[in-house]
Design a protein around this motif. Structure first.
Motif, mmCIF file in Angstrom:
data_model
loop_
_atom_site.group_PDB
_atom_site.id
_atom_site.type_symbol
_atom_site.label_atom_id
_atom_site.label_comp_id
_atom_site.label_asym_id
_atom_site.label_seq_id
_atom_site.Cartn_x
_atom_site.Cartn_y
_atom_site.Cartn_z
ATOM 1 N N CYS A 21 -30.687 -9.257 73.499
ATOM 2 C CA CYS A 21 -29.447 -8.747 74.093
ATOM 3 C C CYS A 21 -29.232 -9.273 75.509
ATOM 4 O O CYS A 21 -28.178 -9.038 76.098
ATOM 5 C CB CYS A 21 -29.415 -7.221 74.074
ATOM 6 S SG CYS A 21 -30.686 -6.419 75.079
ATOM 7 N N ARG A 42 -24.821 -10.650 72.324
ATOM 8 C CA ARG A 42 -24.534 -9.699 71.254
ATOM 9 C C ARG A 42 -25.548 -9.933 70.139
ATOM 10 O O ARG A 42 -25.575 -11.005 69.540
ATOM 11 C CB ARG A 42 -23.109 -9.895 70.736
ATOM 12 C CG ARG A 42 -22.720 -8.986 69.583
ATOM 13 C CD ARG A 42 -21.223 -9.075 69.313
ATOM 14 N NE ARG A 42 -20.692 -10.411 69.475
ATOM 15 C CZ ARG A 42 -20.765 -11.383 68.551
ATOM 16 N NH1 ARG A 42 -21.376 -11.154 67.403
ATOM 17 N NH2 ARG A 42 -20.238 -12.568 68.785
ATOM 18 N N GLY A 48 -28.633 -5.118 65.592
ATOM 19 C CA GLY A 48 -27.872 -4.768 66.781
ATOM 20 C C GLY A 48 -27.940 -3.327 67.229
ATOM 21 O O GLY A 48 -27.266 -2.954 68.199
ATOM 22 N N ALA A 62 -25.053 -0.803 74.043
ATOM 23 C CA ALA A 62 -24.252 -1.534 73.051
ATOM 24 C C ALA A 62 -22.876 -1.899 73.594
ATOM 25 O O ALA A 62 -22.360 -2.994 73.309
ATOM 26 C CB ALA A 62 -24.129 -0.694 71.781
ATOM 27 N N ASP A 63 -22.279 -1.008 74.373
ATOM 28 C CA ASP A 63 -20.925 -1.293 74.868
ATOM 29 C C ASP A 63 -20.917 -2.451 75.859
ATOM 30 O O ASP A 63 -19.920 -3.159 75.986
ATOM 31 C CB ASP A 63 -20.307 -0.045 75.496
ATOM 32 C CG ASP A 63 -21.104 0.473 76.683
ATOM 33 O OD1 ASP A 63 -22.333 0.556 76.584
ATOM 34 O OD2 ASP A 63 -20.477 0.797 77.713
ATOM 35 N N VAL A 65 -22.608 -5.219 75.615
ATOM 36 C CA VAL A 65 -22.684 -6.513 74.930
ATOM 37 C C VAL A 65 -21.595 -6.681 73.873
ATOM 38 O O VAL A 65 -21.554 -7.699 73.185
ATOM 39 C CB VAL A 65 -24.075 -6.721 74.280
ATOM 40 C CG1 VAL A 65 -25.176 -6.610 75.319
ATOM 41 C CG2 VAL A 65 -24.304 -5.730 73.150
ATOM 42 N N GLU A 66 -20.718 -5.687 73.759
ATOM 43 C CA GLU A 66 -19.702 -5.730 72.697
ATOM 44 C C GLU A 66 -18.856 -6.992 72.767
ATOM 45 O O GLU A 66 -18.537 -7.606 71.754
ATOM 46 C CB GLU A 66 -18.814 -4.489 72.796
ATOM 47 C CG GLU A 66 -17.812 -4.372 71.661
ATOM 48 C CD GLU A 66 -17.015 -3.081 71.720
ATOM 49 O OE1 GLU A 66 -16.071 -2.941 70.924
ATOM 50 O OE2 GLU A 66 -17.343 -2.213 72.561
ATOM 51 N N ALA A 68 -19.790 -9.783 74.374
ATOM 52 C CA ALA A 68 -20.632 -10.940 74.702
ATOM 53 C C ALA A 68 -20.703 -11.918 73.536
ATOM 54 O O ALA A 68 -20.480 -11.553 72.376
ATOM 55 C CB ALA A 68 -22.040 -10.474 75.081
ATOM 56 N N GLY A 70 -22.565 -14.318 70.804
ATOM 57 C CA GLY A 70 -23.772 -14.205 70.003
ATOM 58 C C GLY A 70 -24.731 -15.356 70.283
ATOM 59 O O GLY A 70 -24.423 -16.286 71.039
#
Length: 205
Positions: A21, A42, A48, A62-63, A65-66, A68, A70
């Motif tokens: 991440c 991400r 994930g 999580a928010d 990298v939402e 970001a 991959g």
């Protein structure tokens, strides 16, 4: 060959090595840091989920990298950033394992890199109660950094290698590995085959 390498550090969303991440990258040329980069990643589908334990360690949720990119975007960037450099990481088996697992999770070819573990170099350079990154970096004169921030950890790792090379009067990473009797690892099909042919399977970490 002058002391040149790329130090790396990953943070992961959970216990899966395929859940990268965050990545920190520090390029050292002629013993000096010449480039730094930090990127959020991400994690791949099925890898994930962010565990509360990991979030407590690195603070990435999580928010964050939402939006970001991959790993399919970051892998070519890693190749471009590092070029022909060997990689260095603290507990390098973990970080190179992240490269391997995240690439394989997306069906991407694992890149070819040789690498040296700064944890093992530190064990053969300093006399410490603990060889965790903050302690080893402190012995190298690199203190007060934000541990578990990927870029800060990569900078600390780079500082250990540069300082250790000076102590051992090693002009390059290969010489440093030799004088400290640290094995040179390899990932990727070509790099692994080259190391196996030169030194046999015990040379690979």
């Amino acid at each position: 060959m002058p002391l040149s390498f790329t130090a790396i550090d990953f943070e992961t969303a959970n216990s899966s090595p395929a859940s990268a991440c965050s990545i920190g990258l520090v390029k050292v040329a002629d013993g000096r840091v010449v480039r730094r980069e930090h990127r959020l990643i991400r994690p791949p589908f099925r890898h994930g989920e962010f565990s509360p334990w990991n979030v407590r360690i690195h603070g990435i949720t999580a928010d964050r990298v939402e939006g970001a990119d991959g790993w399919e975007v970051h892998l070519p960037f890693l190749r471009e950033f590092a070029g022909d450099d060997w990689l260095v990481a603290h507990n390098a088996g973990f970080d190179t394992g992240v490269i391997r697992a995240t690439s394989e999770a997306l069906g991407l070819e694992v890149p070819d890199f040789r690498y040296v573990c700064s944890l093992q170099v530190a064990r053969r350079t300093y006399h410490l109660d603990s060889y965790r990154l903050p302690s080893a970096a402190g012995a190298a004169g690199f203190e007060g950094f934000a541990h578990h921030d990927a870029l800060a950890d990569a900078e600390a790792c780079a500082a250990i290698i540069v300082h250790a090379a000076g102590r051992h009067e090693a002009d390059d990473l290969e010489r440093l590995a030799h004088v400290t009797r640290v094995r040179v690892g390899a990932i990727g099909p070509v790099a692994s085959q080259e190391r196996a042919s030169l030194h046999g399977p015990m040379a690979l970490q």
